[in-house]
Write an enzyme that holds these catalytic residues in place. Structure first.
Site, short mmCIF file in Angstrom:
data_model
loop_
_atom_site.label_atom_id
_atom_site.label_comp_id
_atom_site.label_asym_id
_atom_site.label_seq_id
_atom_site.Cartn_x
_atom_site.Cartn_y
_atom_site.Cartn_z
N SER A 28 -4.74 6.38 -0.69
CA SER A 28 -4.71 4.92 -0.67
C SER A 28 -6.02 4.37 -1.20
CB SER A 28 -4.47 4.43 0.76
OG SER A 28 -4.52 3.02 0.81
N SER A 29 -5.92 3.41 -2.12
CA SER A 29 -7.12 2.75 -2.64
C SER A 29 -7.66 1.80 -1.58
CB SER A 29 -6.79 1.97 -3.92
OG SER A 29 -6.42 2.84 -4.95
N ASN B 168 -0.20 6.34 3.08
CA ASN B 168 -0.46 6.86 1.74
C ASN B 168 -1.58 7.88 1.82
OD1 ASN B 168 -0.71 7.29 -0.97
ND2 ASN B 168 -1.47 5.26 -1.47
N GLU C 230 -1.08 -5.54 3.43
CA GLU C 230 -1.18 -4.66 4.59
C GLU C 230 -0.79 -5.40 5.86
OE1 GLU C 230 -4.64 -1.51 3.16
OE2 GLU C 230 -5.09 -2.96 4.75
N THR D 198 -1.91 2.69 -8.02
CA THR D 198 -2.97 3.48 -8.66
C THR D 198 -2.41 4.43 -9.69
OG1 THR D 198 -4.32 3.30 -6.65
CG2 THR D 198 -4.88 5.06 -8.21
N SER E 241 0.84 -1.19 0.00
CA SER E 241 0.00 0.00 0.00
C SER E 241 0.88 1.25 0.00
CB SER E 241 -0.91 -0.01 1.23
OG SER E 241 -1.66 1.18 1.30
N GLY E 242 0.59 2.14 -0.95
CA GLY E 242 1.37 3.37 -1.06
C GLY E 242 2.58 3.25 -1.95
N GLY F 158 -2.86 -3.16 -1.84
CA GLY F 158 -1.59 -3.82 -1.58
C GLY F 158 -1.60 -4.60 -0.27
#
Length: 1222
Positions: free
Chosen positions: A147-148, A144, A376, A98, A93-94, A374
Site C-alpha cells: 500500500s502506498s 494491501n 480510507e 500503483t 486503497s489496494g 486511495g
C-alpha cells in the site's frame, strides 16, 4: 503502419468493453457487466476515455495490457495537439493504482524513442523511482500488501520530438506515524525489513544492525513476513535503483545510518521513577544512538527525558526551567524525533531524485501521472485519514469539474443541443474541510492549536467545542469525542483524540539543539530550517501544508488535458477469485460511474476550436487544400463544415458551436485521424512513384551514356595525351604523317608489360620491377659507340615506370632469346631532353655526368615518350628543340649531332657519323586529323519511366481531362502568412551571369608533422633538432629512424624523439608567380588504359625552356636554375617502401647504429602533508539483540569490541536544498 495491440488478444467478447454502449444505464447493470468480464478474466473496461481497472491478484503482464491504451492516448495527444497531458488514477486503497501507474511509466518509456544516452538515462531513472519510492513509501496494511502510504505526482518532460528529457516528482503527505507504530498484522515501511534482513556484514558491524525482531518499531505488530514479498531480493532492487538514480556510496551509507538511528531510537525504553518522572532503562542504547548521530550521549539522554521551558512576562523572556517528563511524554518525544528524521529523509530522497532527473534540454510538453493514496475508512480514523480523504475529495472535484460540470457548461455556452444530466457535486464537502470563512475543519483545528497549544488534551477539547458550529453543514455531524463527515465515498467517523497534536506537527527546541550539536553533516542537512523563537508568526500546521499541496496539485492538473483511471477493488480479502458484489456496487455509486456514462453517451467525445480543427484536418478536403497548401478562403467555421462533409461524416455525428467544433463518438475522430494518416501515406506513395519513374528514366539515360562512354573513354583518354604532346612540341618540330592520323592514340604500354604477354613478362623480369606499373614500353634503337669505330644504332627495348627508364638488350643463345637489363636511368637524373626541329625520331636524355654518358635513343613514339616523362616528373624536365643535339659521349667528352634535310631518303631517317639525314615532314603547326566517322546506327526510343502525360508537352489537348487549376495558397488560421511550400523555398535571387570558374588548385600533399620532444645533435646524413622544432615526415624506417624535412633540408632522426602534431585545416595555396620561360600545357591525369579511369589530380608541369642551358644537379646542391632538387622526392608521390634503405642517401650513416637517446627525466611530485583524521568518540558496544519489551522493560546489554572511529561525513547541505516539512 503500426500493428494494433488489440489484434494480439482476439478473445470472445464477454459483456460490453465500453460501457457507453450499455442498453440500460444503472448501477446494477454496470455491476453486472463488470462481474461478467471479471469472471472471464477481463479486468479492464472503458467508459469512453475513462478506464476502469479492477484489481486481480495477478501479474499485470499476464493479462491484456489495456492500460496501455490510456498511456498511448496521452502520449499521442501530446505530440499531435501539443498540449500537456495528465493521467489521474484514483480508487480505494489496494485497488491497483500503483500498479497502473507503473505500467503507464513503462509504456511511455518504451514508445517515446530517443537514441541519445542522456534520454535513455532519464528513462532508466524514471523507472528506477518505482522500486526506490516503494521501499521507502509503501507498507503492508490490512487491505494491501504493498500500500502506498504517500502520494506522488510524476511529471515526465518531453522535447519537441516527443523524447523524455527530464522528470520531477512531487510528494504528498507521507504517513510518518507508521514509523513508530502499526496496528496488529500490519508492517512498517518496507525498507526497514529489507535493511535488517539483507544488510551486508560491514553495515551490520558499522550500524550494530540485527534482525527486524530485535527492534520495537518493526516487531510491535507481530508481522515480519508477508506472502509473495521477498525482502532480501527487494533490497537488491532498491540498491540498484539508488545506483541508477546516481546516489553515491557515501549518500547511501548516510541514508542507512539514519534508518539505523530510527530503529535504535525505538528501542529506547523509559521507566518511571518514584517521583513519577522518566529515566532511560538502558543507557547503552542511547550511547550507541549518540555514536551513530555523532552527538554527546549525555545531551541525548537529557533531551529524551526533560524539556526546557521558558516563561514569558509581558512579551519578554522570563526564567528557563528543565521540566522532567513522565514516561508517556518521553515516549512521545522519542517518537516525534523518529518521525521527523524519517519524514525529512524521505523528502531528501525525493529532492535528490529530482536533481538527478532535472531536464537536460528544452521542455516542450509534460505528461503527469498521479498515483495517490486511495479513500480510507478504518475502525479508528484520525487526522491521517482526514487528510487522505480530503485529497481524494479534491480529486473527485476535479473529475466532476472536467467531465460533468465543465462539460455541460461548455455545451450551454457553445449553444449545443443537449439534455442536462443530474449529478452530485462534492464541492460542499471540500468547503466543509478547507474553507476559512465560515471556518472549516482545518481552520477549527488551527484555532484550537493556537489557543491551547501547551496541553494536547485541552486543545482537543477546544476543537471538539468548535465543531459544533459546523453542524449546520448537512455533510457534517458532531458526535461528542468524534465527528462524522459524509464523503462522496461514504460516511467516515473520525476520533478527535490526538488530532490537534498531529496537526501541530512541530518539534521542541531541545531536539533542534540536539541535531545542531551533532557532528553528522547529513543529519543536519535534513533539518535546514529551524524555528525562530523570537518570531510571533504561527508556523504552518500539517493541515495548512496538505491544503496548500492539494491546491497546487489541482492547479497543475487543471493546466493539462486529463485522462482517468478509476480503480475498483473486488474484495477485501486480496483474493483473485472473489467478487464482492455489494462492495463493488458501493464503489460504483460513489465513483459516479453512472452519471459519467450518461454524460459520455449523450455528450461529445472531442471538441476543439475551429482554427485548430482546420489546421489539423484541412488536408482531407480538396476544397480546403491543394498539394499540401491551405487554400480555403472562407471563415474557419465554414471550413470545418466543408471538411466534415467532404470526408463523409454523417450530420448527427457532429455539431458546430460558437467557437468550437464538436464530434460525438471517438470512432469518428479515429476515422478522421486514420484518413489524415492515409493522406500522408498516399502522398508519399505518389511521390515515391514519381521518383521511381524519374529514376527509371534517369537510369535508362545513364545506361546509354555509360555504354557510349565505355566504347569511347579509352580513346578519349589517349587522345588527351596525344593533344598534350602537340602542346609540348608547341610548333617547334616537324611532324611525321603517321603521328597525325585521326585514329592514332597514345597507348603507352605497346609491349604489354602490364599484361600477361610472354614478352612483357620477360621484360618485367629483366628489369626487376616486380608488380610496379609500367607507363610506357616500346622497341627503340640506342646509339652505341665502340672503340676505334663510329657509333651505330642498336635495337633495344625501353620500359618506363614512375621511377626510372629501363634499357633492355636481347641476345640470342642456343636459339633462344635472352633479355638483360643494360641500363637503368632514374627519372630524377634526367634534367632535359634534346630533340631536333625536323621530323626525325632521335632524342637525347641529358643526364648527370657519368661514365656511361647520355643515352641517344631512336624511337618511333618519341612524342609519346616525352609526354610520359613529363607527366611522371611533374614537368620538371626541360625539353630542348633545335637544329643540333649536344650530348655527353663520355663523362668529360661532348659530341654534337647535326640534322639535315635530304629528300632522297625514302623512309624514316639515316644516321651516319653524327649526322642524320631526314626528308621533309608535316608543318610544325600541324594538328591531328579528325577521327573517322562511324557508321550511322539506329536510335532506340526510351521506354523506361513515365515522366509526362499522354501526348507530351506539345500536345496537351490530347491529355485525359483538363488539369486542375491551382488555387492561391492561404495562410493557416492563426499562423503567419507563409505557405507550406514556401517554407522550403529560398527567396528569389536576381539572375546574374555566373563568374568564370577558377583554375583548379593544386592539392597540397597530406603531410604528417611531428614536434621534437628533445634536442638532438645530428651527424653526417642526420638532421639536428631543437626542442619543439616542427618537421615534416618524409619516410619511416623499421630500424627506428625516420627521414624528416625541416626548412627545406632532409635528414634522419630517431623516432622516439618525435611526437605527432594534430592536423590543421587545409588552406588554399597561393599560386607561384609565372616564370619567364614558355609554360607547357597541363599534364593529363592518365597515360594508358589501366590508369585512365583513375581520378588523380593533374599536377602542374614545370616549364620547358628551349634556351635554357643544361645544368648538372647532384644531391644536396641547389640547382642554378631554381628548379626543385631532383633526388628529393615530392611529398605527393612519396610512398613508404618496406625496404626503405634503397631510398636513403648513400652516406656513411646508412649502416651505423642509432645514436644513444637520453631518457626524459620525470619530475618528482611535491610532498603532500597527511590530512589529519577528525577526532570522534569511539564506537560504544552494540546493545543486545533480544527484542525489547514495548512497555517499561529494560534492554539487555552485550559486550562488543570497540572498532576504530569512522571517517568524517560529507556535507550535502550545499548540494541539496531541502525545504522544511516538519
Amino acid at each position: 503502419m503500426q500493428a494494433d495491440w488489440k489484434e494480439g488478444f482476439k478473445k470472445k467478447q464477454v459483456g460490453v468493453s465500453d460501457m457507453t454502449l450499455l442498453t440500460t444505464i444503472s448501477n446494477e447493470s454496470i455491476n453486472d457487466n463488470l462481474q461478467k468480464r471479471w469472471l472471464n478474466a477481463e479486468i479492464y473496461t472503458y467508459i469512453g476515455g475513462v478506464l476502469i481497472s479492477k484489481y486481480k491478484g495477478k501479474n499485470r503482464l499476464e493479462v491484456p495490457p489495456h492500460v496501455f491504451g490510456i498511456a498511448e492516448s496521452a502520449y499521442y495527444n501530446m505530440n499531435a495537439y501539443h498540449e500537456n497531458q495528465c493521467v489521474i488514477i484514483s480508487g480505494e486503497s489496494g485497488a491497483g493504482k500503483t500498479e497502473a501507474a507503473k505500467r503507464i511509466m513503462q509504456y511511455i518509456a518504451a514508445v517515446s524513442g530517443g537514441q541519445d544516452n542522456s534520454i535513455q538515462e532519464i528513462k532508466d531513472m524514471v523507472l528506477a523511482t518505482n522500486p526506490l519510492l516503494e521501499s521507502f513509501g509503501c507498507a503492508k496494511t490490512l487491505r494491501n500488501n504493498n500500500s502506498s502510504r504517500h502520494g506522488k505526482y510524476l511529471e515526465i518532460m518531453f522535447n519537441g520530438q516527443g523524447e523524455p528529457v527530464g522528470a520531477q516528482i512531487t510528494n504528498y503527505l507521507l504517513e510518518k506515524g507508521r514509523v513508530v507504530g502499526q496496528v496488529e498484522n500490519e508492517r512498517n515501511f518496507h525498507i526497514f525489513y529489507q535493511f535488517t534482513k539483507a544488510a551486508s556484514d560491514d553495515q551490520r558491524e558499522q550500524f550494530g544492525l540485527q534482525g527486524p525482531e530485535s527492534y520495537a518499531y518493526t516487531s510491535v505488530s507481530n508481522c515480519l513476513e508477508v506472502q509473495n514479498i521477498n525482502d532480501t531480493e527487494d533490497f537488491g532492487a532498491t540498491l540498484n535503483a539508488m545506483r541508477i538514480i546516481g546516489l553515491t556510496a557515501n549518500e547511501q551509507s548516510e541514508i542507512f545510518r539514519m534508518l539505523a538511528i530510527i530503529l535504535w531510537l525505538g528501542n529506547v525504553q523509559f521507566e518511571e521513577m518514584d517521583d513519577g518522572n522518566a529515566r532511560i532503562a538502558d543507557t547503552s542504547v542511547t550511547d550507541f544512538i549518540a555514536y551513530l548521530m555523532d552527538a554527546d550521549s549525555a545531551t541525548l539522554q537529557k533531551v529524551l527525558t526533560t524539556r526546557v521551558v521558558e516563561t514569558q512576562r509581558g512579551g519578554r523572556r522570563g526564567s528557563i526551567y528543565d521540566v522532567p517528563l513522565n514516561p508517556t511524554q518521553a515516549t512521545a518525544g522519542r517518537d516525534a524525533l523518529s518521525k521527523a528524521i524519517y519524514n525529512n529523509l524521505f523528502e531528501w530522497i525525493v529532492s535528490r531524485i529530482n536533481i538527478s532527473m532535472k531536464p537536460r534540454g528544452v521542455t516542450s510538453h509534460v505528461i503527469g501521472i498521479l498515483d495517490i493514496f486511495g479513500f480510507e475508512i478504518f475502525e479508528d480514523n484520525s487526522f491521517e485519514q482526514l487528510c487522505i480523504n480530503y485529497v481524494n475529495e479534491k480529486l473527485q472535484q476535479i473529475f466532476i469539474e472536467l467531465t460533468l460540470k465543465t462539460e455541460q457548461e461548455e455545451y450551454v455556452r457553445e449553444q449545443i443541443k443537449w439534455t442536462p444530466i443530474k449529478y452530485f457535486n462534492n464541492k460542499i464537502v471540500c468547503d466543509l474541510i478547507e474553507e476559512r470563512k465560515p471556518p472549516g475543519i482545518f481552520a477549527a483545528l488551527n484555532d484550537a492549536c493556537a489557543t491551547a497549544h501547551a496541553d494536547p488534551a485541552a486543545a482537543d477539547n477546544s476543537f471538539m467545542q468548535r465543531t459544533a458550529i459546523l453542524s449546520s453543514n448537512p455533510h457534517f455531524e458532531a458526535r461528542g469525542t468524534q465527528f462524522l463527515v459524509r464523503h462522496y465515498a461514504g460516511d467516515v467517523t473520525y476520533n478527535i483524540a490526538g488530532m490537534t497534536d498531529k496537526n501541530k506537527d512541530a518539534l521542541i527546541k531541545d531536539i533542534f539543539d540536539l541535531i545542531g550539536s551533532s557532528g553528522n553533516q547529513f543529519l543536519q542537512s535534513l533539518f535546514p530550517d529551524r524555528p525562530d523563537p523570537n518570531s510571533k508568526k504561527r508556523p504552518p500546521t500539517a493541515g495548512d501544508r496538505i491544503k496548500s499541496s492539494a491546491g497546487a496539485l489541482v492547479d497543475n492538473l487543471m493546466k493539462a488535458q486529463p485522462s482517468y483511471i478509476r480503480t475498483i477493488k473486488p474484495n477485501q480479502n486480496r483474493s483473485s477469485t472473489e467478487y464482492d458484489s455489494k462492495a463493488i456496487l458501493h464503489q460504483i455509486k460513489y465513483l459516479g460511474l453512472q452519471e459519467n456514462i450518461r454524460v459520455r453517451r449523450a455528450g461529445f467525445s472531442y471538441r476543439n476550436t475551429f482554427e485548430k480543427m482546420v489546421e489539423r484536418f484541412y488536408l482531407l478536403s480538396p476544397s480546403t487544400s491543394y498539394a499540401g497548401e491551405y487554400t480555403w478562403q472562407g471563415d474557419t467555421k465554414s471550413g470545418c463544415v466543408q471538411i466534415l462533409k467532404d470526408t463523409g461524416i454523417p450530420k448527427d455525428e457532429w455539431q458546430m458551436g460558437v467557437t468550437k467544433a464538436f464530434i460525438k463518438n471517438p470512432e469518428t475522430l479515429f476515422a478522421l485521424e486514420t484518413m489524415r494518416d492515409r493522406y500522408w501515406h498516399n502522398m508519399a506513395a505518389r511521390i515515391q512513384r514519381a521518383w521511381r519513374n524519374y529514376w527509371r528514366y534517369k537510369n535508362e539515360c545513364a545506361k546509354r551514356i555509360q555504354r557510349f562512354w565505355k566504347n569511347n573513354k579509352e580513346g578519349l583518354e589517349y587522345a588527351k595525351i596525344r593533344d598534350y604532346g602537340h602542346q609540348v612540341l608547341a610548333g617547334r618540330k616537324e611532324r611525321r604523317r603517321f603521328s597525325l592520323l585521326g585514329y592514332r592514340r597514345f597507348m603507352g604500354d605497346y609491349l604489354d608489360v602490364n599484361g600477361e604477354n610472354a614478352l612483357g613478362t620477360e621484360l618485367r623480369s629483366a628489369c626487376g620491377i616486380g608488380t610496379e606499373e609500367v607507363n610506357f614500353s616500346s622497341k627503340a634503337q640506342l646509339l652505341i659507340s665502340k672503340f676505334a669505330r663510329s657509333s651505330k644504332p642498336s635495337p633495344r627495348f625501353l620500359v618506363v615506370t614512375s621511377k626510372a627508364v629501363y634499357v633492355v638488350v636481347s641476345t640470342e643463345k642456343d636459339g633462344q632469346a635472352h633479355f638483360a637489363l643494360e641500363r637503368k636511368i632514374p627519372l630524377i637524373t634526367i634534367k632535359s631532353i634534346s630533340m631536333s626541329n625536323l621530323r626525325d625520331d632521335w632524342m637525347v636524355f641529358n643526364c648527370n655526368a657519368s661514365e656511361e654518358g647520355d643515352p641517344v635513343v631512336h624511337c618511333y613514339f618519341k612524342t609519346e615518350l616525352v609526354v610520359q616523362l613529363l607527366r611522371l616528373t611533374q614537368a620538371s624536365i626541360n625539353v630542348s628543340i633545335g637544329p643540333t643535339i649536344e650530348y655527353a659521349k663520355k663523362k668529360e667528352k661532348k659530341q654534337v649531332i647535326t640534322f639535315t634535310k635530304d629528300e632522297t631518303v625514302v623512309r624514316d631517317d639515316v644516321y651516319k657519323s653524327h649526322t642524320v639525314r631526314v626528308p621533309s615532314g608535316e608543318p610544325p603547326n600541324s594538328v591531328s586529323r579528325p577521327p573517322p566517322k562511324r557508321k550511322p546506327g539506329t536510335v532506340r526510343p526510351i521506354t523506361q519511366g513515365k515522366l509526362l502525360r499522354a501526348g507530351g508537352p506539345s500536345n496537351l489537348q490530347s491529355s485525359k481531362g483538363a488539369p486542375r487549376t491551382k488555387p492561391a495558397a492561404q495562410p493557416l488560421p492563426g499562423k503567419p502568412a507563409t505557405s507550406a511550400a514556401a517554407a522550403f523555398q529560398s527567396p528569389p535571387v536576381a539572375r546574374t551571369p555566373p563568374p568564370p570558374p577558377p583554375p583548379p588548385a593544386l592539392e597540397e600533399p597530406d603531410v604528417e608533422q611531428y614536434r621534437a620532444k628533445f634536442a638532438f645533435e645530428g651527424q653526417e646524413g642526420e638532421i639536428s633538432l631543437k626542442k619543439d622544432d616542427v618537421v615534416e615526415l618524409v619516410e619511416k624506417d623499421e630500424n627506428g629512424w625516420w627521414l624528416v624535412r625541416k626548412d627545406g633540408q632532409e635528414g634522419w632522426a630517431p623516432n622516439n624523439y618525435l611526437e605527432l602534431v594534430p592536423r590543421k585545416p587545409k588552406s588554399t595555396p597561393i599560386a607561384p608567380p609565372p616564370p619567364a620561360r614558355r609554360p607547357p600545357p597541363s599534364v593529363p591525369p592518365a597515360a594508358n588504359a589501366s590508369s585512365a579511369s583513375k581520378n588523380t589530380p593533374s599536377p602542374k608541369p614545370e616549364i620547358a625552356n628551349v634556351s635554357a642551358k643544361p645544368v648538372a644537379v647532384f644531391p644536396g646542391i641547389v640547382p642554378s636554375n631554381s628548379s626543385a632538387t631532383p633526388w628529393k622526392k615530392p611529398t605527393a608521390n612519396n610512398t613508404t617502401n618496406a625496404n626503405s634503405t634503397g631510398s636513403r642517401p648513400g652516406s656513411a650513416s646508412a649502416g651505423k647504429p642509432p645514436p644513444p637517446v637520453a631518457t626524459k627525466p620525470k619530475p618528482t611530485p611535491p610532498q603532500v602533508a597527511t590530512k589529519p583524521a577528525p577526532k570522534q568518540p569511539g564506537k560504544p558496544p552494540i546493545p543486545a539483540p533480544p527484542r525489547p519489551p514495548v512497555g517499561n522493560g529494560s534492554a539487555p546489554k552485550a559486550a562488543v569490541s570497540r572498532p576504530t572511529a569512522p571517517a568524517g561525513q560529507l556535507d550535502l547541505a550545499a548540494a541539496v536544498g531541502i525545504p522544511s516539512f516538519f
